[in-house]
Design a protein around this motif. Sequence first.
Motif, PDB file in Angstrom:
ATOM      1  N   GLY A 145      -8.735   5.588 -10.140  1.00 40.03           N
ATOM      2  CA  GLY A 145      -8.201   4.632  -9.172  1.00 40.03           C
ATOM      3  C   GLY A 145      -8.893   4.815  -7.839  1.00 40.03           C
ATOM      4  O   GLY A 145      -9.226   5.937  -7.447  1.00 40.03           O
ATOM      5  N   GLY A 146      -9.134   3.720  -7.143  1.00 40.47           N
ATOM      6  CA  GLY A 146      -9.737   3.804  -5.817  1.00 40.47           C
ATOM      7  C   GLY A 146      -8.691   4.171  -4.782  1.00 40.47           C
ATOM      8  O   GLY A 146      -7.596   3.593  -4.758  1.00 40.47           O
ATOM      9  N   LEU A 147      -9.006   5.124  -3.935  1.00 41.67           N
ATOM     10  CA  LEU A 147      -8.066   5.609  -2.923  1.00 41.67           C
ATOM     11  C   LEU A 147      -8.502   5.157  -1.536  1.00 41.67           C
ATOM     12  O   LEU A 147      -9.666   5.304  -1.164  1.00 41.67           O
ATOM     13  N   PHE A 148      -7.547   4.629  -0.769  1.00 40.34           N
ATOM     14  CA  PHE A 148      -7.856   4.184   0.588  1.00 40.34           C
ATOM     15  C   PHE A 148      -6.646   4.462   1.477  1.00 40.34           C
ATOM     16  O   PHE A 148      -5.513   4.104   1.135  1.00 40.34           O
ATOM     17  N   ALA A 149      -6.891   5.093   2.623  1.00 35.11           N
ATOM     18  CA  ALA A 149      -5.842   5.416   3.586  1.00 35.11           C
ATOM     19  C   ALA A 149      -6.007   4.521   4.812  1.00 35.11           C
ATOM     20  O   ALA A 149      -6.839   4.798   5.673  1.00 35.11           O
ATOM     21  N   PRO A 150      -5.236   3.437   4.914  1.00 30.86           N
ATOM     22  CA  PRO A 150      -5.386   2.528   6.063  1.00 30.86           C
ATOM     23  C   PRO A 150      -4.869   3.154   7.351  1.00 30.86           C
ATOM     24  O   PRO A 150      -3.961   3.999   7.331  1.00 30.86           O
ATOM     25  N   ASP A 151      -5.462   2.753   8.444  1.00 31.52           N
ATOM     26  CA  ASP A 151      -5.061   3.231   9.761  1.00 31.52           C
ATOM     27  C   ASP A 151      -4.066   2.234  10.351  1.00 31.52           C
ATOM     28  O   ASP A 151      -4.427   1.124  10.722  1.00 31.52           O
ATOM     29  N   PHE A 152      -2.793   2.623  10.425  1.00 33.27           N
ATOM     30  CA  PHE A 152      -1.741   1.751  10.947  1.00 33.27           C
ATOM     31  C   PHE A 152      -1.454   2.012  12.422  1.00 33.27           C
ATOM     32  O   PHE A 152      -0.512   1.430  12.967  1.00 33.27           O
ATOM     33  N   SER A 153      -2.230   2.871  13.054  1.00 29.87           N
ATOM     34  CA  SER A 153      -1.934   3.235  14.440  1.00 29.87           C
ATOM     35  C   SER A 153      -1.984   2.008  15.348  1.00 29.87           C
ATOM     36  O   SER A 153      -2.870   1.174  15.242  1.00 29.87           O
ATOM     37  N   GLY A 154      -0.993   1.900  16.231  1.00 27.95           N
ATOM     38  CA  GLY A 154      -0.918   0.790  17.168  1.00 27.95           C
ATOM     39  C   GLY A 154      -0.297  -0.458  16.598  1.00 27.95           C
ATOM     40  O   GLY A 154      -0.132  -1.455  17.322  1.00 27.95           O
ATOM     41  N   MET A 155       0.048  -0.460  15.313  1.00 27.82           N
ATOM     42  CA  MET A 155       0.639  -1.637  14.682  1.00 27.82           C
ATOM     43  C   MET A 155       2.156  -1.527  14.666  1.00 27.82           C
ATOM     44  O   MET A 155       2.721  -0.466  14.385  1.00 27.82           O
ATOM     45  N   LYS A 156       2.832  -2.642  14.930  1.00 28.30           N
ATOM     46  CA  LYS A 156       4.295  -2.663  14.890  1.00 28.30           C
ATOM     47  C   LYS A 156       4.798  -2.849  13.467  1.00 28.30           C
ATOM     48  O   LYS A 156       5.756  -2.206  13.041  1.00 28.30           O
ATOM     49  N   ARG A 157       4.184  -3.751  12.733  1.00 28.79           N
ATOM     50  CA  ARG A 157       4.596  -4.029  11.355  1.00 28.79           C
ATOM     51  C   ARG A 157       3.343  -4.364  10.534  1.00 28.79           C
ATOM     52  O   ARG A 157       2.968  -5.525  10.422  1.00 28.79           O
ATOM     53  N   PRO A 158       2.695  -3.360   9.963  1.00 27.74           N
ATOM     54  CA  PRO A 158       1.472  -3.606   9.200  1.00 27.74           C
ATOM     55  C   PRO A 158       1.752  -4.474   7.971  1.00 27.74           C
ATOM     56  O   PRO A 158       2.757  -4.291   7.280  1.00 27.74           O
ATOM     57  N   VAL A 159       0.842  -5.406   7.726  1.00 29.21           N
ATOM     58  CA  VAL A 159       0.955  -6.298   6.568  1.00 29.21           C
ATOM     59  C   VAL A 159      -0.347  -6.235   5.782  1.00 29.21           C
ATOM     60  O   VAL A 159      -1.433  -6.384   6.356  1.00 29.21           O
ATOM     61  N   LEU A 160      -0.247  -6.003   4.470  1.00 22.64           N
ATOM     62  CA  LEU A 160      -1.413  -6.060   3.593  1.00 22.64           C
ATOM     63  C   LEU A 160      -1.592  -7.487   3.095  1.00 22.64           C
ATOM     64  O   LEU A 160      -0.621  -8.132   2.679  1.00 22.64           O
ATOM     65  N   VAL A 161      -2.811  -7.965   3.140  1.00 21.67           N
ATOM     66  CA  VAL A 161      -3.143  -9.323   2.714  1.00 21.67           C
ATOM     67  C   VAL A 161      -4.158  -9.229   1.581  1.00 21.67           C
ATOM     68  O   VAL A 161      -5.174  -8.527   1.720  1.00 21.67           O
TER      69      VAL A 161
END
Length: 319
Positions: A42-58
């Motif tokens: 499986g491909g692994l990815f750690a998104p950077d949510f810093s500074g976001m109020k409500r992160p949304v994946l699209v």
Amino acid sequence: MSNAYARTGVDVEAGYESVRRIRPMIESTFTPGVLGSFGGFGGLFAPDFSGMKRPVLVSGTDGVGTKLKYAFMADKHDTVGIDCVAMCANDVLCAGARPLFFLDYIACGKNLPERIAALVSGVAEGCRQAGAALIGGETAEHPGMMPEEEYDIAGFCVGLADEEDLWTGQTVREGDVLLGLDSSGVHSNGFSLLRKIYPAPAGEWMETLLTPTRIYAGALRDLSERVTVKAAAHITGGGWIENIPRMLPKGLRARMDRRAAPEVFLKIQRDGNLSDTDMYGTYNMGVGMVVCAAPEQAEASGCPVIGRVEAGEGGIVLW
């Protein structure tokens, strides 16, 4: 390797060779969010949510379609991977999201490592243009299901945006302008019709038709720094008539201005004896992305105004 499996037409050793060839291409797309190395289950990815109020994946998924038939004819396989990424990433971009990562799936009649490497080189280039990491994929050999010389490719892209920054179209108002971003040509739509008009194109015309789809990551990033983007539409199958209305709230429609289409579309229309409705309902006509913004920001956008939003039903009025 199982001799019995080899006798069915599946070449596992060719699969290993394909992986060896594509590894450096894939790793060239890695961004800081990628975890681990190439080759896991499986491909692994750690998104950077810093500074976001409500992160949304699209997310977005698509393929290249029957444009591949021309790639087979021309024996040219290093650009359709760009098309595959573009058809997914451009949809994600329409929401105002930043592409994070991409995965592809290639099904082929016979695994030819050089051809698979050419395909993935295009996917990797598309990922670099989109700013997305290619973190995984699958190549499946399907002897007896498709001809040895053919393949199909599809993929999906995942992007990220803060919910408050999404381009939802909810703030679109009557009088807003519709801005056009140029396409690179036919992109990846309408090829079933093209193949009726041009069963066996050759030379420069074949090269023109195989021009890969433009990826709008950089252009939309730059544009969003100059104007407040309210909504965006990726002009794909269904052309202007279907796609532009999709970004507008109920009760509003688009009135589009007549503009000179690039010669590639004029030639298709002449040679196919197609109506304007056929053309604008199938092809992008030189505009691969349409963006909605307030009228006072039109000049700052640096993009041509190709239409305006007006009250009414019917989706779109073509001049």
